[in-house]
Design an enzyme around this catalytic site. Structure first.
Site, PDB file in Angstrom:
ATOM      1  CE  LYS A 279      -3.885  -1.864   2.721  1.00 20.62           C
ATOM      2  NZ  LYS A 279      -4.935  -1.682   1.705  1.00 20.62           N
ATOM      3  NE  ARG A 353     -10.839  -9.915  -1.863  1.00 19.08           N
ATOM      4  CZ  ARG A 353     -11.230  -9.018  -2.763  1.00 19.08           C
ATOM      5  NH1 ARG A 353     -11.623  -9.417  -3.958  1.00 19.08           N
ATOM      6  NH2 ARG A 353     -11.228  -7.745  -2.473  1.00 19.08           N
TER       7      ARG A 353
END
Ligand code: BES
Ligand code: MN
Ligand code: ZN
Length: 503
Positions: A279, A353
């Site tokens: 990120k 996920r």
């Protein structure tokens, strides 16, 4: 802070400050407010008549009573227009009043619910008032060492009830609200804690504290145990970090032995750097809050036990860091999940996920009545709904309805996004069964579509709390930072389930 409910007359009660909630359009003083005004020689009429205070929502005005009544100060708290009244407004009004009282360095204050002529049931009013005060006064001070004495919190909040009947109703409602607020603040503390102090191991230790309660069993799977059963999607995420991953399992058995449980699955990413798909560094520190779903599940189980709810509920928290270490998983890797299905990794930043996939499959071991997962899953959900709304997706209309009802009751905003067939195309992989990144369009939904593939044949709802889990600005009863979102919602859902079961 002690929450006390006492029998008596508010006009006779000695206290540093008495909070008087006030409706904006109350031209004529009514009920108890009128009574207090009369007893204090027209003090309230004077403030309102002078134009200092209109009763607009969140407005606060303080006046000294100069010994006319035993309470030293009257704190008028604006609730807004009566026609627009909601318990949410009351939470906010009391949060603001309580913070104002604290800013005056007072350590104790009181109120009477007879000031609030809203037509709503007394227990609902009592709960909102206690929640507003407890949640609004929250501060995260664990790591402050300078001037600690000045940070001292409120010591006591008393609600004065005139009749025996009111005393009993308020007493039990206040107790309940206190338990729930405490669970929310527990969750906020966990989420506020920095990544170096809230590792997966630390999360497991917090779970140990919760498990001291009656009817709770804690199991923590370590990496070797997860490897044995094949939780490779979760373990892949953990590989880039030196901190060992954990699967935390809190089982609360408050119901009948044979009742299938509700399983809550909470994302416990204690720090999300993005991994190899790293990120940008700006705001990366906020990713310490990527375990907010897991912490909310822990708070909800804690409250369920403290409220002795007659339901069975399991909290499942896959906990790990996501870091770009030398052994980190990489874009292009293919993982064999616990379900046996394979996943192509397109972004190591779509890690939530992956850990949830294995946890959702694991949830099937409990033969659950329903599975609800809660996760700071996608920035796309924040783009879609804004940062104050939880996104809901799921496969079971009845369960979605129940979550929506719980959200309406607690006023934690939840909005459904569709999970149509079309979206499934976007997560098909050329080389594996699925890919973990479906592209930017509909990002919150493709994430949910992915998760659905790992849920067995059980009613399931997914809650994306990427927006509301962490606030960058104060809200009326949620100081900026960790919100504890989801705890009240899940507890309300369980209470409803206790009453009605799957119907
Ligand atoms: N934890 C983040 C989601 C997130 C972002 C939560 C901002 C709160 C605030 C999640 O793991 C993530 O990085 N999601 C990616 C998914 C994408 C790579 C498919 C995202 O939303 O950008
Ligand atoms: Mn991520
Ligand atoms: Zn994440």
């Amino acid at each position: 802070m002690k929450i006390l409910v006492k029998r008596g007359e508010i006009t006779d009660f000695k206290s540093e400050a008495v909070v008087v909630p006030y409706f904006e359009d109350g031209k004529e003083l009514q009920g108890k407010v009128k009574h207090l005004d009369k007893n204090s020689g027209g003090l309230i009429r004077e403030i309102i008549g002078g134009g200092d205070f209109e009763g607009k929502h969140l407005q606060v005005s303080v006046t000294y009573t100069r010994g006319i009544i035993p309470a030293k100060r009257i704190v008028l708290a604006g609730v807004g227009k009566k026609a627009d009244f909601t318990t949410e407004k009351l939470r906010g009004a009391f949060a603001h009043a309580a913070r104002h009282v604290r800013s005056l360095k007072l350590r104790e204050f009181s109120t009477s619910l007879d000031f609030i002529l809203s037509g709503r049931p007394l227990d609902e009013i009592a709960k909102a008032v206690v929640e507003g005060v407890c949640l609004g006064l929250y501060q995260y001070t664990s790591f402050k060492t300078i001037d600690r004495d000045k940070m001292e919190g409120m010591k006591e909040f008393a609600i004065i009830a005139e009749t025996e009947k009111a005393f009993n109703i308020i007493g039990s409602a206040a107790k309940e609200a206190e338990i729930i607020s405490r669970a929310v603040c527990f969750t906020r503390d966990m989420v506020s804690a920095p990544g170096n102090e809230m590792t997966p191991t630390d999360m497991a230790n917090e779970a140990r504290k919760i498990a001291k309660r009656k009817n709770i069993k804690l199991t923590v799977l370590d990496e070797a145990e997860m490897q044995k059963i094949g939780m490779n999607a979760l373990l892949a995420v953990a590989r880039g970090s030196e901190e060992p991953a954990k699967l935390i399992i809190l089982e609360f058995r408050g119901g009948n032995k044979s009742d299938p449980p509700i399983v809550f699955v909470g994302k416990g990413l204690t720090f999300d750097s993005g991994g190899i798909s790293i990120k940008p560094s700006e705001k990366m520190e906020e990713m310490k809050s990527d375990m907010a779903g897991g912490a909310a599940v822990m708070g909800a189980i804690m409250a369920a036990a403290d409220l002795s709810l007659k339901v069975n509920a399991v909290g499942l928290i896959p906990a790990t860091e996501n870091l770009p270490g030398g052994r980190a998983y990489k874009p292009g890797d293919i993982l064999k999940s616990l379900s046996g299905q394979t996943i192509e990794v397109l972004s190591t930043d779509a890690e939530g996920r992956l850990i949830l996939a294995d946890a959702l499959t694991y949830a099937g071991r409990f033969k659950p009545a329903a599975i609800v997962d809660i996760a700071t899953l996608t920035a796309a959900c924040v783009i879609a709904l804004g940062d104050h709304v939880t996104g809901m997706m799921g496969t079971d209309d009845k369960l979605k309805r129940k979550i929506k009802d719980a959200a309406d009751a607690t006023e934690e905003k939840v909005w459904e996004l569709p999970l149509w067939e079309d979206y499934y195309e976007l997560i098909k992989s050329d080389v594996a069964d699925y890919k973990n990144h479906g592209g930017r369009p509909g990002g919150a939904i493709t994430a949910a579509a992915f998760l659905s593939k790992f849920v067995g044949n059980y009613p399931w709802v997914h809650l994306d709390i990427a927006g509301p889990a962490w606030l960058t600005k104060d809200k009326p009863y949620i100081p900026k930072g960790a919100s504890g979102v989801g705890v009240r919602l899940m507890v309300q859902f369980l209470r409803h389930w206790q009453k009605r079961g799957r119907n």
